[in-house]
Design a protein around this motif. Structure first.
Motif, PDB file in Angstrom:
ATOM      1  N   UNK D  52       0.864  -1.246   0.341  1.00  0.00           N
ATOM      2  CA  UNK D  52       0.119   0.083   0.181  1.00  0.00           C
ATOM      3  C   UNK D  52       1.422   1.224   0.190  1.00  0.00           C
ATOM      4  N   UNK D  54       3.727   1.502  -0.959  1.00  0.00           N
ATOM      5  CA  UNK D  54       4.724   1.414  -2.504  1.00  0.00           C
ATOM      6  C   UNK D  54       3.747   2.382  -3.772  1.00  0.00           C
ATOM      7  N   UNK D  55       2.711   1.734  -2.767  1.00  0.00           N
ATOM      8  CA  UNK D  55       1.816   2.341  -3.969  1.00  0.00           C
ATOM      9  C   UNK D  55       1.656   4.176  -4.321  1.00  0.00           C
ATOM     10  N   UNK D  56       1.288   4.783  -2.847  1.00  0.00           N
ATOM     11  CA  UNK D  56       1.535   6.227  -3.269  1.00  0.00           C
ATOM     12  C   UNK D  56       2.552   6.748  -3.978  1.00  0.00           C
ATOM     13  N   UNK D  57       2.244   7.412  -4.894  1.00  0.00           N
ATOM     14  CA  UNK D  57       2.818   9.112  -5.219  1.00  0.00           C
ATOM     15  C   UNK D  57       4.381   9.941  -4.513  1.00  0.00           C
TER      16      UNK D  57
END
Lengths: 342, 342, 342, 342
Positions: D52, D54-57
């Motif tokens: 989760x 890692x998925x953040x910009x």
């Protein structure tokens, strides 16, 4: 070698195949079943190319039933090979002789190598290792002291009497290895066939490391390259294979020991330092290697692992090595008694 | 690079470490938490040895946050590298230029190579491959036509205009490669660092194959060896990695293509012939490689796969290649339209 | 099956073996060579235990020449299996029918699943995926909405008409799957033989994922468990195998596609999302899978990957999916033209 | 846990992230460098989903610095777990207690299991193994005697006093395990999380085998599933991992022993029979496991390996086991003396 023919093979193509095989000196036995016809090839099939056979329309499958290596094969050489090192030949490996090779990953300075050499000698090591030409993943990392490193190893040999083991990376370095006792071929060069072929022509023991993705059979085929040239003094080294497990650098394959000793007469040493990449796993893996029947160990020892110029993480100290060497000796006694009891 | 300090680190040892890092030109940022102290290193950490840091008592762990390669790194060279081959430079690879390299595993005879060269030229191949020096697992197998093979390749080039790609196995063979267009470094030599270093000094494109147990980062580090020496014309080649799956020789890792193209500016070709080891899987894997964004393909083609002296099992015929070449072109058009549509 | 006898086998033991094999209904063909005697077994050898044979003193080696799976075997079922989903059976996979399955890793809320379902429907997906029962490595992580999640999927089906695919983790959950269109068996359960056996007794398509360390033959044997019970609607799914490469979660094995299609008549889909674990590699790997001949794709799509409760890192957005779906269609046309051209 | 922020992160998104992390009870330490900003998270991060983040910009990378398992973690439970079996609790494993578990792969008949049980008891085994529910790759192979097999094991226990270890394949079989001493979870079920969760609720030791492609951390996470439910009597079992080496069924990873013992307080046994798949390698690998520090061994013993209904190839005879048991005892003494010597 067994050839399983296709269900609807062409007789003309088969006849050509049979002629070709007979010209290679092979005897052919046909076995015709209701659905399957099988050809058994008797004779020396080591030069037969399985891929070539498989490409023929008349061939459904090919199964090899003999190992493709000969000089390294225990079947044709049942006695263990024993290799003696040093001027007096006192350090022996194979045929019940166990050898501990110890020393730093890299030769770094006169003080470093002489201190370590003296220490491992005192603890009972029979040979000294140390890298002079270093294979490094990065072109920007320390590449070893090169020829100067070999000079320092020879100096350490003079002081301790320990035969020295050091790695060659390329044929052009061979001139510097005249006085070296054992030439190591590293894992990355296990299938450097030009290098192997040339090293097969000299008279000096070779320590051949298993590539980290090489099968045991491929390791023995690389030994065969050396032996086919006439150099029969080959020491094999298991140093771990690459797997998905991230907590060790590689996965040490100790079952390779009984397998190699079954298939081949050559001695096998284990390198727990490179296999695990972690100093605190070197002791348990060393003892396990002894218990599994290894003929020797190659252990990284550094007087100051924290400042080692390479692979410090996996080096043990001379004090730790001294304790380990005692434990190895005790384990060897236990193993010896075990074997008597069978 | 981030260094996580041990919970109970020694301040003196830490001070020594800081001094050493600062002397390497690195800037240090400390972050002290309740339980954990973290050091961030800013600057060029490519020469910092992670193993060395890990060996220190005061260090609990080290995490790298930058790739250790520089010249091969897209961050420092955002534009795709384009490599031109041949006298007129007409054959190009990279930056949207796609190149099909085709030819036999081994050069076997004047007739064989000239026939295949003419055929693949007619079908649209832009370069001719053919092995003259052959790495073979067995010392008893055919080792290639050596220097004579290169002569035949040059002859084929004269007749067809196709630039030639052929493998070097050892530095001592370099003299025979003067006229060769692209020198191939095989999978087994991907970490032959001496060879890489020397090839980095010449002016000739290098086709560098991924070792069958090499990570993508290691492949890029080997490219870095070539480029650090000044030779920036490197073509990378994915040719399968070793896994537990027995139905293919290796497992072709096509996800390597988008990863390499993200991390590096170098062109990538795929060799489906060696990866699968089976001729009938070459076509689907070639098309998949194109769809995945490869810059080129290297395909084994043999006019008589059934009698090929090596790897016949994986070679396709000129007729099959002709069909495949058409399909590749169609796929390239479809891909081009796809990309436009994003 | 071929049995290679030991060089000095005991005739009495061999006679016992022959009687035992004949009692299993097998025909035996002996082939006696100078050094080797070979027995060829003709008949249905799928119940013969190779390990048992290997344990006999009179047996040197056993080689299988037929696949151990029957119902999944293309030899006995040359026509592609076509599976139809949904009330009207309009969504088809296999035999030239391509199916795109899309949806979130986990069902998280009514809004989330209904939005994603509508979006992927609009973009052309033929089926909706969504996890209700979630296998998670950590007992402390979100385990899925369970039965409530399936209710939400059924609601989304009512609104969009898309058949739904969702994973079962244990037989005790089977009661909740009555209305589900396709039951997914995850990679970790590929060899949960009790589950497979029970799912073989129901009438509902099963999507069977390849274990991340399973061979292709093992995948087909697990399909055989389902089919032996009478359920012949099995969709196979390639989702990557575990290797040493750290830059992707797993290594997608696209060569599995042509191999499976050669060995079996069952349809094959590819899951590029779980294989790579990285959203930006989903597009190139999807296109590559199409080019390699896959019968379908299963793609993770999330309307807000950044807040997804699981695997957000590998999900693409509805917008990205829309573009991908168009590209897949274009690629399918190109492939179709390729195939015509052969 | 360390979060490395993107170079050009959005402050609003970062603020949201910080609020979210603080709501999870985590303390945050920011470290701003010239080019890189790092967040250190302090507190219990076991429920934080790395994917989760890692998925953040705003996140460039996430590095975990703590193990995600707690109950199995030696940090929070420094003392070795000791597990006692049997009515009198005399058979112990862990904390210096070594346990040999022996018996056939499958229970086949009253005579077979009673003979083997008596024999291994005489040779010093402390527990009896035997499969009643058998996971078999082929649906056509012998699937075990099921509930009847467990009855025979209980009968053998009555006669010998040996506690019994047998495998469960599915929760629906749990009713038959009431009297069983140790429930084995096989390699294929190591990540059958529903099964693990339910077995975590009962009071009975569980022997948990490492999946053949599971990392050591995953094995410990599966133990965590059991322990999170309250069942803290977990015995871990190393039984080999899948590699490219064909001469053994799997590659026994003995370095897993010191690693597990470092990371966890749970006892570790080694299964050399399934790991190698070859009877004659069982002895060297057993001794190696002892030397590497294993807490026990699980060895297949069959009174008639040649007619065993499964896995006969890897079973040793009672006579071989008797010799091995003596050797193990001798090795244990040697190891004990080694450890004293440190």
């Amino acid at each position: 070698m067994i050839i399983i023919l296709s269900q609807d093979f062409d007789q003309q193509e088969l006849d050509n195949l049979i002629t070709w095989l007979e010209n290679m000196g092979l005897e052919i036995h046909m076995s015709e079943g209701a659905n399957t016809t099988i050809m058994g090839l008797v004779g020396d099939t080591s030069a037969v190319d399985i891929n070539l056979l498989n490409a023929l329309d008349c061939v459904a499958d090919v199964k090899r039933i003999q190992e493709p290596f000969k000089k390294a094969n225990r079947k044709f050489h049942p006695q263990d090979t024993v290799i003696s090192l040093g001027a007096d030949g006192a350090a022996k490996i194979g045929g019940g002789n166990f050898m501990v090779i110890a020393g730093p990953c890299s030769v770094e300075s006169p003080e470093q190598i002489s201190q370590i050499a003296a220490a491992v000698k005192d603890s009972g090591a029979q040979a000294l290792r140390g890298g002079a030409f270093k294979p490094r993943t990065s072109p920007y990392a320390f590449q070893g002291m090169q020829a100067d490193g070999i000079e320092l190893l020879l100096e350490a040999r003079k002081n301790t009497g320990l035969p020295i083991v050091t790695e060659i990376m390329d044929l052009n370095q061979l001139e510097f290895f005249d006085e070296v006792d054992v030439i190591q071929v590293g894992a990355r060069n296990m299938q450097n066939f030009v290098l192997l072929r040339e090293l097969g022509k000299i008279k000096k023991p070779i320590l051949l490391k298993r590539g980290f993705a090489a099968t045991i059979e491929e390791l023995l085929m690389s030994a065969e390259y050396l032996m086919a040239g006439g150099n029969e003094e080959v020491i094999l080294c298991e140093r771990g294979v690459r797997t998905f497990e991230p907590l060790t650098r590689n996965t040490l394959d100790l079952s390779a020991i009984p397998i190699i000793k079954e298939l081949s007469h050559l001695p096998v040493v284990v390198d727990p330092s490179h296999a695990t990449g972690v100093a605190r796993y070197v002791r348990p893996m060393s003892l396990a290697a002894v218990a599994a029947g290894a003929d020797g160990l190659m252990v990284e020892v550094h007087n100051s692992p924290k400042t080692a110029l390479c692979d410090g993480q996996q080096s043990i100290t001379p004090l730790q090595f001294d304790s380990l060497a005692k434990d190895i000796a005790a384990m060897r006694v236990a193993i010896g008694q075990c074997n008597e009891g069978i």
